[in-house]
Design a protein around this motif. Structure first.
Motif, short mmCIF file in Angstrom:
data_model
loop_
_atom_site.label_atom_id
_atom_site.label_comp_id
_atom_site.label_asym_id
_atom_site.label_seq_id
_atom_site.Cartn_x
_atom_site.Cartn_y
_atom_site.Cartn_z
N CYS A 102 0.83 -1.21 0.00
CA CYS A 102 0.00 0.00 0.00
C CYS A 102 0.86 1.25 0.00
O CYS A 102 0.56 2.23 -0.69
N LEU A 103 1.94 1.25 0.77
CA LEU A 103 2.87 2.37 0.77
C LEU A 103 3.45 2.60 -0.62
O LEU A 103 3.47 3.73 -1.13
N VAL A 104 3.93 1.53 -1.26
CA VAL A 104 4.53 1.64 -2.59
C VAL A 104 3.52 2.19 -3.59
O VAL A 104 3.84 3.04 -4.42
N ASP A 105 2.29 1.72 -3.51
CA ASP A 105 1.25 2.18 -4.43
C ASP A 105 0.99 3.68 -4.24
O ASP A 105 0.86 4.42 -5.22
N ARG A 173 -1.54 -0.57 6.10
CA ARG A 173 -1.16 -1.85 6.71
C ARG A 173 -0.21 -1.60 7.89
O ARG A 173 0.81 -2.29 8.05
N TYR A 174 -0.59 -0.65 8.72
CA TYR A 174 0.11 -0.41 9.98
C TYR A 174 -0.50 -1.35 11.01
O TYR A 174 -1.62 -1.13 11.47
N MET A 175 0.23 -2.40 11.35
CA MET A 175 -0.35 -3.51 12.09
C MET A 175 -0.23 -3.32 13.60
O MET A 175 0.36 -4.13 14.32
N ILE A 191 -7.47 7.21 8.08
CA ILE A 191 -8.05 6.15 7.27
C ILE A 191 -7.21 4.89 7.42
O ILE A 191 -5.98 4.93 7.35
N ASN A 192 -7.89 3.77 7.61
CA ASN A 192 -7.23 2.47 7.72
C ASN A 192 -7.67 1.58 6.57
O ASN A 192 -8.80 1.68 6.09
N ILE A 193 -6.76 0.70 6.12
CA ILE A 193 -7.14 -0.34 5.17
C ILE A 193 -7.16 -1.67 5.92
O ILE A 193 -6.17 -2.06 6.54
N HIS A 194 -8.32 -2.32 5.88
CA HIS A 194 -8.43 -3.63 6.52
C HIS A 194 -8.54 -4.69 5.44
O HIS A 194 -9.32 -4.56 4.49
N ALA A 260 -4.43 -2.19 -2.02
CA ALA A 260 -3.78 -0.97 -2.51
C ALA A 260 -4.75 -0.09 -3.29
O ALA A 260 -4.79 1.14 -3.09
N SER A 261 -5.55 -0.68 -4.15
CA SER A 261 -6.46 0.12 -4.98
C SER A 261 -7.60 0.71 -4.15
O SER A 261 -7.99 1.87 -4.35
N VAL A 262 -8.12 -0.07 -3.21
CA VAL A 262 -9.19 0.44 -2.34
C VAL A 262 -8.68 1.60 -1.49
O VAL A 262 -9.35 2.63 -1.35
N LEU A 263 -7.49 1.44 -0.91
CA LEU A 263 -6.95 2.50 -0.06
C LEU A 263 -6.69 3.77 -0.85
O LEU A 263 -7.02 4.88 -0.40
#
Length: 286
Positions: A102-105, A173-175, A191-194, A260-263
């Protein structure tokens, strides 16, 4: 000859749903030199609330004058409104752990101009992404988590957010489970991506939970962070089809692209001021 800069802003509001809302507002905008470049509306029949987002531009009006210019409509129509200058990209802080997709995207989409944001800092509880982030000229903060004093790490995290000037924090994806205080401080600005299609499979290892249940669709959910784990208002979701033969590890691999796309869509909509709260839901005006 000096050419005056063109003012660009987003005006968004909610109001009690009633006839004549746009008819009462648009003449005031036109009379004061504002050009409506984009407008999206939604009337919610369940809450009887009318939601509007307008993108405005002007060569002769100033954003600072807009509150006075629309004041008659605000009073008459009970508008709960906000105005946002969109001349500059929104400053955003990203938090990441070991999974970097997600970071790279986000880094790539900012670099090619596909996101209206400026990444001002990256925070991580691991060191592994430092070289990548600093190659992009972005400050990198390693904040390891001390299980005996996690509050100290969160205090420093909040200080970095404030020091960086970030208007949005993205958990890419900060876990780490955040404290109630941290979530409350960033209400509506985090905002979080789950990695599951909420409300199914909350918490840890959702793809393994999905495999155990034999699901045929897996997905990802971007949502605002609240004190209730994985319960915040949902912004965006997407799914991919799997079969009984798809392993949990394969689901993880499939899920990376979806996450990645959703976030990135959720981040873009927030930066463009397209998301309005509606109770425990969101209205996304796109």
């Amino acid at each position: 000859m000096n050419v005056p800069s063109r003012a660009r802003c987003v005006l968004r509001f909610r109001s009690p749903d009633q006839p004549g809302i746009l008819a009462g507002l648009t003449p005031l905008l036109t009379e004061n030199g504002w050009d409506i470049r984009e407008a999206t509306i939604y009337g919610d029949p369940d809450t009887a609330t009318f939601f509007t987002r307008m993108e405005l531009a002007s060569d002769r009006a100033k954003i600072a004058d807009l509150p006075r210019q629309i004041a008659p409509a605000v009073a008459a129509l009970q508008l709960d409104w906000e105005v946002h200058d969109i001349a500059e990209p929104m400053p955003v802080l990203i938090a990441v752990s070991k999974f970097n997709h997600c970071l790279v995207d986000l880094l790539h989409k900012v670099e090619i101009g596909a996101l209206p944001i400026r990444i001002v800092s990256v925070v991580s509880n691991h060191e592994q992404e430092r070289s990548r982030v600093e190659w992009h000229g972005i400050p990198y903060h390693h904040l390891p988590v001390d299980r005996t004093d996690k509050a100290a790490q969160e205090r420093r995290f909040l200080e970095i957010i404030e020091e960086s000037g970030a208007e949005l924090t993205v958990l890419a994806r900060y876990m780490q489970i955040l404290s109630d205080n941290f979530a409350e401080r960033l209400d509506g600005r985090c905002i979080n991506i789950h990695h599951s299609f909420l409300p199914s499979f909350k918490g840890a290892k959702p793809y393994h939970q999905a495999k155990t249940r034999g699901v045929k669709l897996i997905g990802a959910t971007a949502h605002y962070v609240t004190a209730d784990l994985d319960e915040g208002p949902i912004i965006e979701q997407d799914v991919r089809r799997v079969t009984h033969a798809t392993t949990a590890d394969e689901m993880v691999a499939i899920g990376r692209e979806v996450e990645a796309s959703v976030l990135s869509r959720a981040v873009r909509w927030h930066a463009e001021h397209r998301i309005l709260g509606n109770g425990n839901q969101t209205v996304v005006l796109i």
